[in-house]
Design a protein around this motif. Structure first.
Motif, PDB file in Angstrom:
ATOM      1  N   ASP A 163       0.837  -1.199   0.000  1.00  0.00           N
ATOM      2  CA  ASP A 163       0.000   0.000   0.000  1.00  0.00           C
ATOM      3  C   ASP A 163       0.875   1.253   0.000  1.00  0.00           C
ATOM      4  OD1 ASP A 163      -1.822   2.211   1.112  1.00  0.00           O
ATOM      5  OD2 ASP A 163      -3.207   0.550   0.796  1.00  0.00           O
ATOM      6  N   GLY A 164       0.515   2.224  -0.816  1.00  0.00           N
ATOM      7  CA  GLY A 164       1.326   3.426  -0.968  1.00  0.00           C
ATOM      8  C   GLY A 164       1.127   4.481   0.093  1.00  0.00           C
ATOM      9  N   PHE A 165       0.307   4.196   1.092  1.00  0.00           N
ATOM     10  CA  PHE A 165       0.042   5.180   2.140  1.00  0.00           C
ATOM     11  C   PHE A 165       0.430   4.668   3.526  1.00  0.00           C
ATOM     12  CE2 PHE A 165      -2.802   6.299  -1.315  1.00  0.00           C
ATOM     13  CZ  PHE A 165      -2.646   7.676  -1.395  1.00  0.00           C
ATOM     14  N   PHE A 218      12.900  10.413  -8.003  1.00  0.00           N
ATOM     15  CA  PHE A 218      12.152  10.549  -9.245  1.00  0.00           C
ATOM     16  C   PHE A 218      10.692  10.876  -8.929  1.00  0.00           C
ATOM     17  CE2 PHE A 218      15.422   7.250  -9.849  1.00  0.00           C
ATOM     18  CZ  PHE A 218      16.195   7.860 -10.831  1.00  0.00           C
ATOM     19  N   GLY A 219      10.017  11.461  -9.902  1.00  0.00           N
ATOM     20  CA  GLY A 219       8.594  11.715  -9.739  1.00  0.00           C
ATOM     21  C   GLY A 219       7.827  10.408  -9.601  1.00  0.00           C
ATOM     22  N   HIS A 220       6.804  10.413  -8.767  1.00  0.00           N
ATOM     23  CA  HIS A 220       6.043   9.184  -8.549  1.00  0.00           C
ATOM     24  C   HIS A 220       4.688   9.512  -7.939  1.00  0.00           C
ATOM     25  CE1 HIS A 220       8.264   9.981  -4.786  1.00  0.00           C
ATOM     26  NE2 HIS A 220       7.173   9.528  -4.183  1.00  0.00           N
ATOM     27  N   ASP A 221       3.799   8.548  -7.968  1.00  0.00           N
ATOM     28  CA  ASP A 221       2.482   8.655  -7.345  1.00  0.00           C
ATOM     29  C   ASP A 221       2.342   7.581  -6.277  1.00  0.00           C
ATOM     30  OD1 ASP A 221       1.534  10.737  -9.036  1.00  0.00           O
ATOM     31  OD2 ASP A 221       1.141   9.257 -10.605  1.00  0.00           O
ATOM     32  N   HIS A 222       1.570   7.910  -5.238  1.00  0.00           N
ATOM     33  CA  HIS A 222       1.224   6.936  -4.206  1.00  0.00           C
ATOM     34  C   HIS A 222      -0.193   6.435  -4.473  1.00  0.00           C
ATOM     35  CE1 HIS A 222       4.617   7.714  -1.374  1.00  0.00           C
ATOM     36  NE2 HIS A 222       4.660   8.833  -2.070  1.00  0.00           N
ATOM     37  N   LEU A 223      -0.365   5.130  -4.418  1.00  0.00           N
ATOM     38  CA  LEU A 223      -1.654   4.518  -4.722  1.00  0.00           C
ATOM     39  C   LEU A 223      -2.082   3.609  -3.580  1.00  0.00           C
ATOM     40  CD1 LEU A 223      -0.764   3.331  -8.351  1.00  0.00           C
ATOM     41  CD2 LEU A 223      -1.761   5.521  -7.696  1.00  0.00           C
ATOM     42  N   SER A 224      -3.364   3.615  -3.294  1.00  0.00           N
ATOM     43  CA  SER A 224      -3.883   2.655  -2.326  1.00  0.00           C
ATOM     44  C   SER A 224      -4.168   1.340  -3.042  1.00  0.00           C
ATOM     45  CB  SER A 224      -5.158   3.183  -1.664  1.00  0.00           C
ATOM     46  OG  SER A 224      -6.259   3.040  -2.532  1.00  0.00           O
ATOM     47  N   LEU A 225      -4.312   0.283  -2.272  1.00  0.00           N
ATOM     48  CA  LEU A 225      -4.613  -1.017  -2.874  1.00  0.00           C
ATOM     49  C   LEU A 225      -5.970  -1.009  -3.560  1.00  0.00           C
ATOM     50  CD1 LEU A 225      -3.310  -3.351  -0.019  1.00  0.00           C
ATOM     51  CD2 LEU A 225      -2.151  -2.736  -2.149  1.00  0.00           C
ATOM     52  N   LEU A 226      -6.882  -0.162  -3.102  1.00  0.00           N
ATOM     53  CA  LEU A 226      -8.221  -0.106  -3.691  1.00  0.00           C
ATOM     54  C   LEU A 226      -8.214   0.501  -5.090  1.00  0.00           C
ATOM     55  CD1 LEU A 226     -10.304   1.090  -0.596  1.00  0.00           C
ATOM     56  CD2 LEU A 226     -10.190  -1.212  -1.564  1.00  0.00           C
TER      57      LEU A 226
END
Length: 407
Positions: A163-165, A218-226
């Motif tokens: 999970d990204g959070f 580097f640039g990136h995004d955080h994503l939830s598993l949902l």
């Protein structure tokens, strides 16, 4: 005639200008240069680094390819320390759980679990450069048998890793060992035995690389598993329902399972095993403090900070309870006075901000509480001079009875 990089941009097509501005204004220029160097050879393929599904790196603006990443680690001496080290490492997502279990063997019989997450739902995605970023809450479990912590946390590990959070870790301050896997998917390890950690990393195939690039370069995004379609999740997660995949829910479940409590993020420090051993010897020499000698001294520093937080919000206890809080500071001061210079300066630095906050909420500082211990020759016990501004009814009642307001 020569031109600067910035002036050359004005001779480029508008679309290309925007891409160049993005590269030049990147926060990690060193990382950008390494990326460009890597891209010079069109035949060179990116390695197959396995990111957690909750961490999505941006594609290169010019090539459309993912930014390069490899496993490895760096390490440095901690600031103001001669024997404590900070490691930063990057590891394939599928191998993080193995590292977690291997590291647990260094912690002796007991350890506490660390969990960091956003208590309020912040959405299913968040760009790394977002200016409106909420702050996560950090939770600690009490010290528990290591085997019990591992048994309770293991079912959650795939979700914690991917999970990204969410960030999580394991530590034993008395042993001077801590491992944390952040929401940025970087491993941080604090230790007083760097050779032991280097040996562990070597057995896992991690190599020391002083020039290692990290996902945060580097640039990136955080994503939830949902956010992901079910079929794109790792196998252990595909059978879980939406509630079990929601980090707010499974993190709350974990805090309840381990009886975890939130900690103040502003109080962050590391005491090595050598620091703890020196402090233990000092406390053993004091008749009243000897019973605390084998405890984690860091907990005492947290207790003092918690007491100050309570006083800032309004102290609701009576005079006896208030004096118990002040006696925490007495014990800390005794250790400061008896410590070698390195440990003394480290402790003063840790509690300095907490002390200043307490001074700001004291009133009537010309007065000194009755039954306070005598002043030492080396310092003034400022915590006994005055009383907190936000004294509750019970404390005010006891102060009236003791004659505080009549002097």
């Amino acid at each position: 005639m020569t031109y600067s990089a910035k002036s050359l941009i004005f001779f480029m097509p508008e679309a290309l200008q925007s891409m160049c501005f993005r590269a030049i204004s990147a926060p990690h220029l060193h990382g950008a240069l390494r990326t460009q160097e890597f891209m010079k050879d069109p035949q060179q393929e990116l390695n197959s680094f396995e990111y957690p599904v909750g961490f999505q790196p941006w594609s290169d603006a010019l090539t459309g390819r993912k930014t390069p990443q490899q496993e490895g680690y760096t390490y440095h001496l901690l600031e103001n320390s001669r024997d404590a080290f900070r490691f930063h490492a990057v590891l394939n997502a599928s191998r993080v759980a193995s590292l977690f279990h291997e590291f647990a063997r260094f912690l002796g019989d007991e350890a506490f679990f660390i969990l960091e997450f956003y208590e309020d739902q912040v959405g299913s995605t968040r760009p790394a450069d977002s200016t409106d970023r909420p702050l996560p809450t950090i939770f600690y479990s009490p010290y528990m048998p290591v085997t019990e912590v591992i048994e309770m946390v293991t079912p959650y590990l795939p979700r914690l890793v991917h999970d990204g959070f969410v960030g999580f870790g394991l530590a034993n301050n008395r042993e001077g060992m801590e491992l944390f896997y952040s929401e940025e998917k970087v491993i941080t390890c604090f230790t007083g035995n760097h050779l032991r950690v280097m040996d562990l990393f070597s057995r896992l195939g991690l190599q020391h690389d002083p020039e290692l690039l990290f996902p945060t370069d580097f640039g990136h995004d955080h994503l939830s598993l949902l956010w992901h379609p079910r079929e794109h999740l790792p196998k252990p997660l595909r059978e879980l329902d939406e509630k079990a995949l929601d980090y707010v829910h499974f993190c709350r479940d974990l805090t309840e399972d381990l009886d975890m409590y939130p900690v103040e993020e502003s109080l962050s420090f590391f005491l090595s095993k050598r620091d703890q051993d020196i402090i233990e010897g000092i406390l053993l020499r004091h008749e009243e403090y000897a019973e605390f000698a084998e405890d984690d001294f860091g907990n005492l520093l947290f207790d003092w900070n918690d007491f100050v937080l309570e006083c800032e919000g309004g102290f609701t206890g009576d005079l006896w309870e208030y004096q118990q809080g002040l006696q925490l500071r007495d014990m800390i001061q005794y250790v400061i006075d008896e410590s070698p210079e390195v440990q003394r300066e480290k402790i003063i630095d840790i509690i300095g901000e907490t002390d200043e906050r307490f001074k700001k909420i004291l009133t009537d500082r010309r007065k000194r509480l009755a039954h306070a211990p005598p002043e030492g020759n080396q310092h003034e016990r400022f915590w006994y001079h005055g009383i907190v501004r936000n004294a509750g009814a019970e404390l005010r009642r006891d102060l009236i009875r003791s004659g505080w307001y009549h002097n």
